[in-house]
Design an enzyme around this catalytic site. Structure first.
Site, PDB file in Angstrom:
ATOM      1  N   CYS A 132       0.817  -1.223   0.000  1.00 28.72           N
ATOM      2  CA  CYS A 132       0.000   0.000   0.000  1.00 28.72           C
ATOM      3  C   CYS A 132       0.844   1.264   0.000  1.00 28.72           C
ATOM      4  O   CYS A 132       0.330   2.348  -0.276  1.00 28.72           O
ATOM      5  CB  CYS A 132      -0.939   0.011   1.200  1.00 28.72           C
ATOM      6  SG  CYS A 132      -2.030  -1.409   1.260  1.00 28.72           S
ATOM      7  N   HIS A 272      -3.585   7.154   3.234  1.00 28.85           N
ATOM      8  CA  HIS A 272      -3.929   5.865   2.624  1.00 28.85           C
ATOM      9  C   HIS A 272      -5.352   5.501   3.044  1.00 28.85           C
ATOM     10  O   HIS A 272      -5.702   5.568   4.232  1.00 28.85           O
ATOM     11  CB  HIS A 272      -2.934   4.804   3.099  1.00 28.85           C
ATOM     12  CG  HIS A 272      -3.284   3.429   2.640  1.00 28.85           C
ATOM     13  ND1 HIS A 272      -3.648   3.154   1.340  1.00 28.85           N
ATOM     14  CD2 HIS A 272      -3.338   2.235   3.304  1.00 28.85           C
ATOM     15  CE1 HIS A 272      -3.910   1.868   1.231  1.00 28.85           C
ATOM     16  NE2 HIS A 272      -3.734   1.287   2.403  1.00 28.85           N
ATOM     17  N   ASN A 302      -9.919  -0.323   0.255  1.00 28.30           N
ATOM     18  CA  ASN A 302      -8.463  -0.217   0.207  1.00 28.30           C
ATOM     19  C   ASN A 302      -7.980  -0.683  -1.171  1.00 28.30           C
ATOM     20  O   ASN A 302      -8.068  -1.866  -1.492  1.00 28.30           O
ATOM     21  CB  ASN A 302      -7.876  -1.089   1.325  1.00 28.30           C
ATOM     22  CG  ASN A 302      -6.359  -1.023   1.401  1.00 28.30           C
ATOM     23  OD1 ASN A 302      -5.708  -0.468   0.521  1.00 28.30           O
ATOM     24  ND2 ASN A 302      -5.808  -1.595   2.459  1.00 28.30           N
TER      25      ASN A 302
END
Ligand code: ACO
Length: 345
Positions: A132, A272, A302
């Site tokens: 990520c 994020h 996500n």
């Protein structure tokens, strides 16, 4: 601050306007697949509820790529949008970096497949893998090539088809992730604003917290590895949560310190987009105001390396960010990895 009075920093790691070079983000674009998977859809697939997912994560829906739509397709569409906004033609691109944990295949790189799809045949191309955190890692790498005068135009992409590595029978993970891509064009534009700093960090001692154990040299694909579900993403959610809050706070503080900035000077914070509760906890630790945050986790879940790139594009398109605004990107992912970047838009 106007272009004629560039920022000057005492700290040499704030790389803006270094020896007459700046690393400007001259275009940003994103693409998400058409298919929307809602929490209600997931209620029909696993033992979960919209209420559980939304209160624990802030996610309402996510996008899912078609079976014949691959990470390189998502990446190429986002790249073409960023190129159009930057006014950059394929043959101007010197380097393509794709951050992804879901490449089309182990090799060749997804960046090479993107090069072919967008016709940027003059460009060098490679992938990087920092889960990520990949987009910030790729930004920092791209920035180094610009500042060192190696290249003038770098295409940086974060792209994922996470639906291809999610176990759709595991309610612990399948509700969290989505597919998508975001891209930026980095260029040296001495008259322009740009990336003030980017910083990265990692802790391999906690590699087991988030991983996909199968498919590499340790556990090549076999009937047994597939039967054991080793080609699916695994996660210790609670530990990932705690580490995410701590690491994102540390990375954000470090990037602000390098630029001699206070959080109150940041117009837009783009964290994020993994979990609304992680975002709120990081924001609280940073002493940020709610109106500084840009959040779109409810729509996409996500999307790993694509997450902050998609959010940056949406923040620009929805006019949350204007010319001259200070923007903070901050990320966390498997590795463990983390990073942050400060941009003067
Ligand atoms: N629906 C209903 N119940 C569920 C679901 C679901 N979808 N998923 C888990 N549960 C259950 C579990 O089975 C467990 O039940 P048990 O207590 O009977 O064993 C219980 O819910 C766990 O609940 P909580 O402890 O309240 O869950 P928590 O608050 O920790 O939230 C979550 C879980 C959302 C996964 C959270 O820990 C999280 O977001 N972690 C961070 C994940 C992350 O951000 N990763 C980032 C990097 S990802 C990358 O790099 C690829």
């Amino acid at each position: 601050m106007s272009a004629s009075s560039p920022r000057k920093f005492k700290n040499p790691r704030a790389t803006y306007n270094f020896l007459g070079r700046t690393c400007s983000i001259s275009g940003v674009g994103s693409y998400v697949p058409e298919r929307i998977v809602t929490n209600a859809d997931l209620e029909r697939m696993v033992d979960t509820t919209d209420e559980w997912i939304f209160t624990r994560t802030g996610i309402k829906s996510r996008r899912m790529a078609a079976s014949d739509e691959y990470t390189s397709d998502l990446a190429s569409r986002a790249a073409l949008r960023a190129m159009r906004k930057a006014g950059v033609k394929p043959d101007q691109i010197d380097l393509i970096i794709v951050a992804t944990i879901t490449p089309d295949m182990p090799f060749p790189s997804t960046a090479c497949l993107v090069q072919q799809k967008i016709g940027a045949y003059r460009a060098a191309a490679f992938d990087i893998e920092a889960a990520c955190s990949g987009f910030i890692y790729a930004l920092e790498i791209g920035q180094q090539f610009i500042m060192s005068r190696t290249y003038n135009t770098v295409l940086v992409i974060g792209a994922e088809k996470l639906s291809s590595i999610v176990d759709w029978t595991d309610r612990n993970t399948c509700v969290l992730f989505g597919d998508g891509a975001g891209a930026t064009i980095l260029q040296n534009r001495p008259d322009s604003h740009g990336l003030l700093t980017a910083c990265m960090g990692a802790d391999g001692r906690k590699a087991d917290l988030l991983s996909m154990p199968g498919g590499g040299s340790r556990c090549p694909a076999s009937k047994e590895s597939v039967a054991a579900g080793l080609h699916f993403l695994r996660m210790d959610g609670k530990e990932a949560f705690k580490n995410a809050v701590q690491a994102m706070n540390t990375a954000a503080q470090e990037s602000l310190r390098r630029c001699e900035l206070d959080i109150s000077q940041i117009k837009c914070i783009i964290p994020h987009q993994a979990n609304r509760r992680i975002i709120d906890a990081v924001s609280e630790r940073l002493g940020a105001r709610p109106d500084q945050l840009f959040v779109n986790v409810e729509k996409y879940g996500n999307t790993s390396a694509a997450s902050v790139a998609i959010a940056l594009d949406e923040a620009v398109e929805s006019r949350r960010i204007h010319r001259g605004d200070l923007v903070l990107l901050v990320v966390f992912g498997a590795g463990l990895t983390w990073g942050a970047a400060v941009i003067e838009w």
